[in-house]
Design a protein around this motif. Structure first.
Motif, PDB file in Angstrom:
ATOM      1  N   VAL A  38      13.505 -48.539  16.700  1.00 34.18           N
ATOM      2  CA  VAL A  38      12.431 -48.212  15.953  1.00 34.18           C
ATOM      3  C   VAL A  38      11.323 -47.034  16.063  1.00 34.18           C
ATOM      4  O   VAL A  38      10.758 -46.668  14.982  1.00 34.18           O
ATOM      5  N   GLU A  39      11.293 -46.706  17.512  1.00 37.64           N
ATOM      6  CA  GLU A  39      10.477 -45.502  17.696  1.00 37.64           C
ATOM      7  C   GLU A  39      10.865 -44.153  16.853  1.00 37.64           C
ATOM      8  O   GLU A  39      10.141 -43.436  16.387  1.00 37.64           O
ATOM      9  N   ALA A  40      12.235 -44.030  17.001  1.00 33.54           N
ATOM     10  CA  ALA A  40      12.659 -42.898  16.088  1.00 33.54           C
ATOM     11  C   ALA A  40      12.640 -43.003  14.678  1.00 33.54           C
ATOM     12  O   ALA A  40      12.559 -42.106  14.274  1.00 33.54           O
ATOM     13  N   PHE A  41      12.919 -44.188  14.192  1.00 29.92           N
ATOM     14  CA  PHE A  41      12.731 -44.371  12.780  1.00 29.92           C
ATOM     15  C   PHE A  41      11.342 -43.908  12.359  1.00 29.92           C
ATOM     16  O   PHE A  41      11.250 -43.332  11.462  1.00 29.92           O
ATOM     17  N   GLU A  42      10.186 -44.696  12.924  1.00 29.38           N
ATOM     18  CA  GLU A  42       8.984 -44.358  12.638  1.00 29.38           C
ATOM     19  C   GLU A  42       8.705 -42.925  12.634  1.00 29.38           C
ATOM     20  O   GLU A  42       7.768 -42.384  11.828  1.00 29.38           O
ATOM     21  N   ARG A  43       9.026 -42.144  13.812  1.00 34.32           N
ATOM     22  CA  ARG A  43       8.928 -40.803  13.814  1.00 34.32           C
ATOM     23  C   ARG A  43       9.315 -40.183  12.643  1.00 34.32           C
ATOM     24  O   ARG A  43       8.886 -39.211  11.914  1.00 34.32           O
ATOM     25  N   GLU A  44      10.675 -40.391  12.232  1.00 37.35           N
ATOM     26  CA  GLU A  44      11.556 -39.916  11.230  1.00 37.35           C
ATOM     27  C   GLU A  44      11.089 -40.133   9.971  1.00 37.35           C
ATOM     28  O   GLU A  44      10.832 -39.138   8.978  1.00 37.35           O
ATOM     29  N   PHE A  45      10.679 -41.408   9.584  1.00 33.36           N
ATOM     30  CA  PHE A  45      10.109 -41.749   8.271  1.00 33.36           C
ATOM     31  C   PHE A  45       8.887 -41.001   8.036  1.00 33.36           C
ATOM     32  O   PHE A  45       8.512 -40.626   6.871  1.00 33.36           O
ATOM     33  N   ALA A  46       7.932 -41.292   8.939  1.00 38.32           N
ATOM     34  CA  ALA A  46       6.895 -40.403   8.842  1.00 38.32           C
ATOM     35  C   ALA A  46       6.811 -38.769   8.371  1.00 38.32           C
ATOM     36  O   ALA A  46       6.266 -38.305   7.553  1.00 38.32           O
ATOM     37  N   ALA A  47       7.772 -38.186   9.209  1.00 37.98           N
ATOM     38  CA  ALA A  47       8.054 -36.820   9.092  1.00 37.98           C
ATOM     39  C   ALA A  47       8.601 -36.524   7.420  1.00 37.98           C
ATOM     40  O   ALA A  47       8.249 -35.553   6.838  1.00 37.98           O
ATOM     41  N   TYR A  48       9.236 -37.329   6.859  1.00 43.33           N
ATOM     42  CA  TYR A  48      10.027 -37.445   5.759  1.00 43.33           C
ATOM     43  C   TYR A  48       8.831 -37.400   4.595  1.00 43.33           C
ATOM     44  O   TYR A  48       8.946 -36.654   3.668  1.00 43.33           O
ATOM     45  N   HIS A  49       7.690 -38.214   5.065  1.00 46.73           N
ATOM     46  CA  HIS A  49       6.602 -38.307   3.988  1.00 46.73           C
ATOM     47  C   HIS A  49       5.520 -37.381   4.341  1.00 46.73           C
ATOM     48  O   HIS A  49       4.556 -37.530   3.469  1.00 46.73           O
ATOM     49  N   GLY A  50       5.561 -36.542   5.296  1.00 45.13           N
ATOM     50  CA  GLY A  50       4.480 -35.522   5.547  1.00 45.13           C
ATOM     51  C   GLY A  50       3.341 -36.190   6.268  1.00 45.13           C
ATOM     52  O   GLY A  50       2.262 -35.753   5.746  1.00 45.13           O
ATOM     53  N   VAL A  51       3.613 -37.251   6.778  1.00 44.02           N
ATOM     54  CA  VAL A  51       2.228 -38.098   7.196  1.00 44.02           C
ATOM     55  C   VAL A  51       2.344 -38.381   8.818  1.00 44.02           C
ATOM     56  O   VAL A  51       3.577 -37.770   9.385  1.00 44.02           O
TER      57      VAL A  51
END
Length: 369
Positions: A38-51
């Motif tokens: 969950v922690e890694a996905f949250e970090r990577e999904f945020a990065a994908y969206h530039g937030v």
């Protein structure tokens, strides 16, 4: 050929080894709830969206609900949105005791008619909730200008717009916060329920994390604000991590399928999707329009081709929302569209042969109308 049942099966066959490895990775980790995936996905999904922040939750409905609460929206407040959407958009507003206020849609894209929003703002309005529907974005610049003028936050509903872009900006990066669903049929789909809310505000991020975990913060078992049990599952997070690396590939394939449909039905009286200026459409669904919609659907069903309607009953005309007081004719563009729109099979794993069969059969039906 039912897109909402069978669409993920060819994808699963292709990605099976990776999906099963994701499951095994989680089970062997010993961390089954709010762990490293969950922690890694949250970090990577945020990065994908530039937030800056992403908070994984259990489904897209709660992603909206928690987003609204994190923005300070509550009982007695009004949230401006559209009726041409999946009911969960509105159910999330209702769940916190707020009142949905509907504006009509554009007749070409079926997206929020932003020009109507100003007239819907009252002293009780606390949030603007545009729905990036079918795979493309609402016209955000005038909505952002209006939000700034009235001091209102924007919460984007991005459940159907993973990877969509508007004048170069990705869906989910244009509001104060944005909500996503990872239901299996989505452009980025899990193998079960899942959702996320993203933001670049540390305060909203903290609110979201507190709300998704019972309202607890620093001390376990101590509730600072009444919250919910609304956590993204570790297994789904790890699967989503793997699939996120393929999201742009999924989008490209959907755009290819859409291009073939557009070419195939050019010159017919079937109205194909209109992409608004500045938008990059990801085609979560391929929504077409025809006055003989019901006859077309029945004719294709005889050929074992099942088509979906998104959506046949506008939210404001459903009995569960009768208390809102909207009458027939309240939203004429929305109501007219609901009687004629339907979706052709659309998913990244749709084979050329299956699509050609849909095209051939539909051409034959249109010729006989």
């Amino acid at each position: 050929m039912t897109q909402y049942v069978w669409g993920y099966l060819p994808e699963y066959e292709k990605e099976r080894d990776d999906i099963l490895d994701a499951v095994d990775t989680v089970f062997r980790s010993g961390k089954l709830v709010l762990g490293p995936s969950v922690e890694a996905f949250e970090r990577e999904f945020a990065a994908y969206h530039g937030v800056s922040h992403c908070v994984g939750v259990d489904n897209g409905t709660n992603a909206i609900m928690l987003g609204l609460r994190a923005l300070g929206v509550g009982a007695g407040d009004e949230v401006i949105t559209v009726s041409n959407t999946a009911a969960p958009t509105v159910l999330a507003i209702d769940a916190i005791g707020a009142t949905p206020v509907f504006v009509d849609i554009r007749p070409d894209t079926y997206l929020m008619d932003v020009e109507q929003v100003a007239g819907a703002i009252t002293e009780r309005t606390r949030c603007l909730l545009p729905v990036h529907l079918y795979g493309q974005c609402v016209d955000m610049a005038p909505l952002e200008e209006l939000a700034a003028k009235h001091g209102l936050p924007i919460l984007e509903d991005c459940a159907q717009a993973h990877g969509a872009r508007h004048h170069g900006r990705i869906a989910g990066s244009m509001g104060r916060a944005a909500a996503f669903s990872f239901y299996p049929t989505k452009v980025l789909g899990a193998y079960g329920d899942g959702g996320a809310t993203v933001t670049s505000s540390p305060e909203i991020d903290a609110n979201l994390r507190r709300l998704r975990y019972y309202g607890m913060e620093d001390v376990y078992y101590v509730v600072s604000t009444p919250g919910y049990n609304s956590r993204l599952d570790e297994v789904q997070a790890e699967i989503l991590r793997r699939k996120l690396t393929r999201l742009d590939e999924y989008v490209a394939k959907r755009q290819s399928v859409a291009a073939r449909y557009a070419d195939a039905f050019a010159g017919t009286d079937l109205r194909t999707p209109v992409t608004a200026p500045g938008n990059e459409h990801v085609y979560y669904v391929y929504v077409v329009r025809h006055p003989a919609r019901d006859r077309i659907i029945e004719a294709l069903r005889e050929h074992d081709i099942s088509l979906n309607i998104s959506y046949p009953w506008p939210v404001h005309r459903q009995s569960g929302f009768a208390h809102l007081g909207y009458r027939e004719g309240s939203l004429p563009v929305t109501e007219a569209a609901a009687g004629e729109i339907f979706s052709l099979p659309m998913y990244a794993s749709l084979s050329d042969a299956d699509q050609e069969r849909v095209i051939d059969v539909l051409h034959g039906v249109l010729a006989r109308l």
